[in-house]
Scaffold this active site. Structure first.
Site, short mmCIF file in Angstrom:
data_model
loop_
_atom_site.label_atom_id
_atom_site.label_comp_id
_atom_site.label_asym_id
_atom_site.label_seq_id
_atom_site.Cartn_x
_atom_site.Cartn_y
_atom_site.Cartn_z
N LYS A 1 0.79 -1.22 0.02
CA LYS A 1 0.05 0.02 -0.01
C LYS A 1 0.91 1.22 -0.01
O LYS A 1 2.12 0.91 0.39
CB LYS A 1 -1.00 -0.22 1.20
CG LYS A 1 -2.11 -1.16 1.18
CD LYS A 1 -2.67 -1.05 2.23
CE LYS A 1 -4.03 -2.29 2.15
NZ LYS A 1 -5.04 -2.58 3.26
N TYR B 1 -12.71 -2.72 -3.14
CA TYR B 1 -13.17 -2.81 -1.60
C TYR B 1 -14.80 -2.67 -1.83
O TYR B 1 -15.27 -1.99 -0.80
CB TYR B 1 -12.59 -1.55 -0.89
CG TYR B 1 -11.20 -1.77 -0.34
CD1 TYR B 1 -10.75 -2.97 0.30
CD2 TYR B 1 -10.34 -0.82 -0.73
CE1 TYR B 1 -9.53 -3.16 0.57
CE2 TYR B 1 -8.94 -0.99 -0.34
CZ TYR B 1 -8.43 -2.17 0.30
OH TYR B 1 -7.35 -2.37 0.57
N PHE C 1 -15.61 4.39 7.41
CA PHE C 1 -14.16 4.76 7.09
C PHE C 1 -13.85 4.50 5.67
O PHE C 1 -12.68 4.92 5.27
CB PHE C 1 -13.19 3.93 8.06
CG PHE C 1 -13.39 2.41 7.79
CD1 PHE C 1 -13.05 1.81 6.46
CD2 PHE C 1 -14.07 1.62 8.50
CE1 PHE C 1 -13.06 0.36 6.37
CE2 PHE C 1 -14.32 0.08 8.31
CZ PHE C 1 -13.68 -0.59 7.11
N ARG D 1 -1.67 -14.41 4.30
CA ARG D 1 -2.48 -13.72 5.67
C ARG D 1 -1.65 -13.91 6.87
O ARG D 1 -2.03 -12.97 7.54
CB ARG D 1 -3.80 -14.48 5.44
CG ARG D 1 -4.88 -14.12 4.14
CD ARG D 1 -5.39 -12.73 4.02
NE ARG D 1 -6.16 -12.50 5.01
CZ ARG D 1 -6.78 -11.12 4.98
NH1 ARG D 1 -6.99 -10.29 3.89
NH2 ARG D 1 -7.58 -10.65 5.96
N THR E 1 -5.97 -7.46 10.54
CA THR E 1 -6.42 -6.27 10.06
C THR E 1 -6.23 -5.25 10.85
O THR E 1 -5.68 -4.12 10.53
CB THR E 1 -7.97 -6.33 9.35
OG1 THR E 1 -8.05 -7.63 8.69
CG2 THR E 1 -8.19 -4.93 8.63
N ARG F 1 2.23 -6.45 9.46
CA ARG F 1 1.08 -5.25 10.35
C ARG F 1 1.71 -5.22 11.59
O ARG F 1 1.87 -4.20 12.29
CB ARG F 1 -0.07 -5.70 10.11
CG ARG F 1 -0.63 -5.68 8.58
CD ARG F 1 -2.00 -6.29 8.46
NE ARG F 1 -2.71 -5.78 7.00
CZ ARG F 1 -3.84 -6.21 6.62
NH1 ARG F 1 -4.34 -7.21 7.19
NH2 ARG F 1 -4.10 -5.84 5.66
N ASN G 1 -2.11 -0.07 6.85
CA ASN G 1 -1.53 -1.21 7.35
C ASN G 1 -0.63 -2.17 6.40
O ASN G 1 -0.84 -3.20 6.29
CB ASN G 1 -2.62 -2.10 7.79
CG ASN G 1 -3.90 -2.54 6.80
OD1 ASN G 1 -3.47 -2.10 5.82
ND2 ASN G 1 -4.85 -3.13 7.28
N HIS H 1 -1.96 -5.47 1.33
CA HIS H 1 -3.28 -6.26 0.97
C HIS H 1 -2.82 -7.74 0.61
O HIS H 1 -1.93 -8.01 -0.09
CB HIS H 1 -3.84 -5.43 -0.08
CG HIS H 1 -5.15 -6.45 -0.74
ND1 HIS H 1 -6.47 -6.50 0.16
CD2 HIS H 1 -4.90 -7.22 -1.64
CE1 HIS H 1 -7.24 -7.49 -0.78
NE2 HIS H 1 -6.53 -7.89 -1.59
N GLU I 1 -9.03 -10.72 -8.10
CA GLU I 1 -8.06 -9.52 -7.80
C GLU I 1 -6.92 -9.68 -8.98
O GLU I 1 -6.48 -8.55 -9.26
CB GLU I 1 -7.65 -9.61 -6.39
CG GLU I 1 -8.90 -9.14 -5.56
CD GLU I 1 -8.62 -9.42 -4.09
OE1 GLU I 1 -7.47 -9.67 -3.58
OE2 GLU I 1 -9.47 -8.94 -3.25
P1 DAT Z 1 -7.93 -7.00 5.12
O1 DAT Z 1 -6.98 -5.95 4.53
O2 DAT Z 1 -7.40 -7.40 6.39
O3 DAT Z 1 -8.40 -7.90 4.09
P2 DAT Z 1 -10.60 -5.97 5.03
O4 DAT Z 1 -10.79 -6.47 3.66
O5 DAT Z 1 -11.53 -6.08 6.10
O6 DAT Z 1 -9.03 -6.36 5.83
O7 DAT Z 1 -10.54 -4.21 4.85
C1 DAT Z 1 -9.82 -3.69 3.57
C2 DAT Z 1 -8.94 -2.46 4.56
O8 DAT Z 1 -9.91 -1.58 4.98
C3 DAT Z 1 -8.02 -2.94 5.70
O9 DAT Z 1 -6.61 -3.39 5.31
C4 DAT Z 1 -7.89 -1.40 6.43
C5 DAT Z 1 -9.40 -0.75 6.03
N1 DAT Z 1 -10.11 -1.24 7.29
C6 DAT Z 1 -10.82 -2.37 7.55
N2 DAT Z 1 -11.60 -2.17 8.44
C7 DAT Z 1 -11.22 -0.97 9.18
C8 DAT Z 1 -11.62 -0.24 10.24
N3 DAT Z 1 -12.35 -0.50 11.37
N4 DAT Z 1 -11.07 1.15 10.31
C9 DAT Z 1 -10.24 1.73 9.58
N5 DAT Z 1 -10.21 0.85 8.42
C10 DAT Z 1 -10.35 -0.26 8.40
MG MG Z 2 -9.63 -7.90 2.72
#
Ligand code: DAT
Ligand code: MG
Length: 134
Positions: free
Chosen positions: A11, A51, A59, A87, A93, A104, A114, A117, A128
């Site tokens: 990222k 996303y 957020f 992962r 996350t 992370r 973080n 991805h 993807e």
């Molecule tokens: P991951 O990246 O672990 O697959 P995700 O797909 O649920 O997690 O979310 C994608 C991204 O969105 C994540 O890397 C960071 C952001 N994100 C997720 N939950 C969040 C939250 N509660 N507050 C802020 N950013 C968040």
């Molecule tokens: Mg994800």
């Protein structure tokens, strides 16, 4: 066991902080192969697809701002059970839950920024890879 491929993306914070090399080293140390890699600038439409599961979250606008704030490094990574394996290397996350020893856990101090991805299932991995590598 089955050889798999996954979509990994470093990222904008990872690029900005000069951590590309250290994160890639962890992927290579594990024995996974990077079979495609490119630096690219994302825009809002591709992030709305990528996303889509988060579009209703409060957020989300902040996430799009962050993800368009600079270039990312897009990769295809291959290996046995690489989807789950990556992962694990990435860590959870939420930054406060990410264990020390994970990418992370060692480098992230917010949940939005973080660093990395990784696809979460074989179906999302293929979708993807298609989205980012065509
Ligand atoms: P991951 O990246 O672990 O697959 P995700 O797909 O649920 O997690 O979310 C994608 C991204 O969105 C994540 O890397 C960071 C952001 N994100 C997720 N939950 C969040 C939250 N509660 N507050 C802020 N950013 C968040
Ligand atoms: Mg994800």
């Amino acid at each position: 066991m089955e050889r798999e491929r996954t979509y990994i993306m470093l990222k904008p914070d990872c690029v900005r902080r000069g951590l590309i090399g250290r994160v890639i080293a962890r992927i290579e140390d594990k024995g996974y192969q990077i079979t495609a890699m490119k630096m690219m600038q994302l825009d809002e439409p591709i992030l709305r697809e990528h996303y889509a599961h988060l579009a209703d979250k409060p957020f989300f606008p902040n996430l799009v701002n962050f993800m368009t704030s600079g270039p990312v490094v897009a990769m295809i990574v291959e290996g046995e059970n690489v989807i789950v394996g990556m992962r694990k290397i990435m860590g959870k996350t939420a930054f406060e839950d990410a264990e020390p020893g994970t990418i992370r856990g060692d480098f992230a101090n917010t949940t939005t920024e973080n660093l990395i991805h990784g696809s979460d299932s074989p179906e999302t991995a293929e979708a993807e890879i298609k989205r980012f590598f065509g």
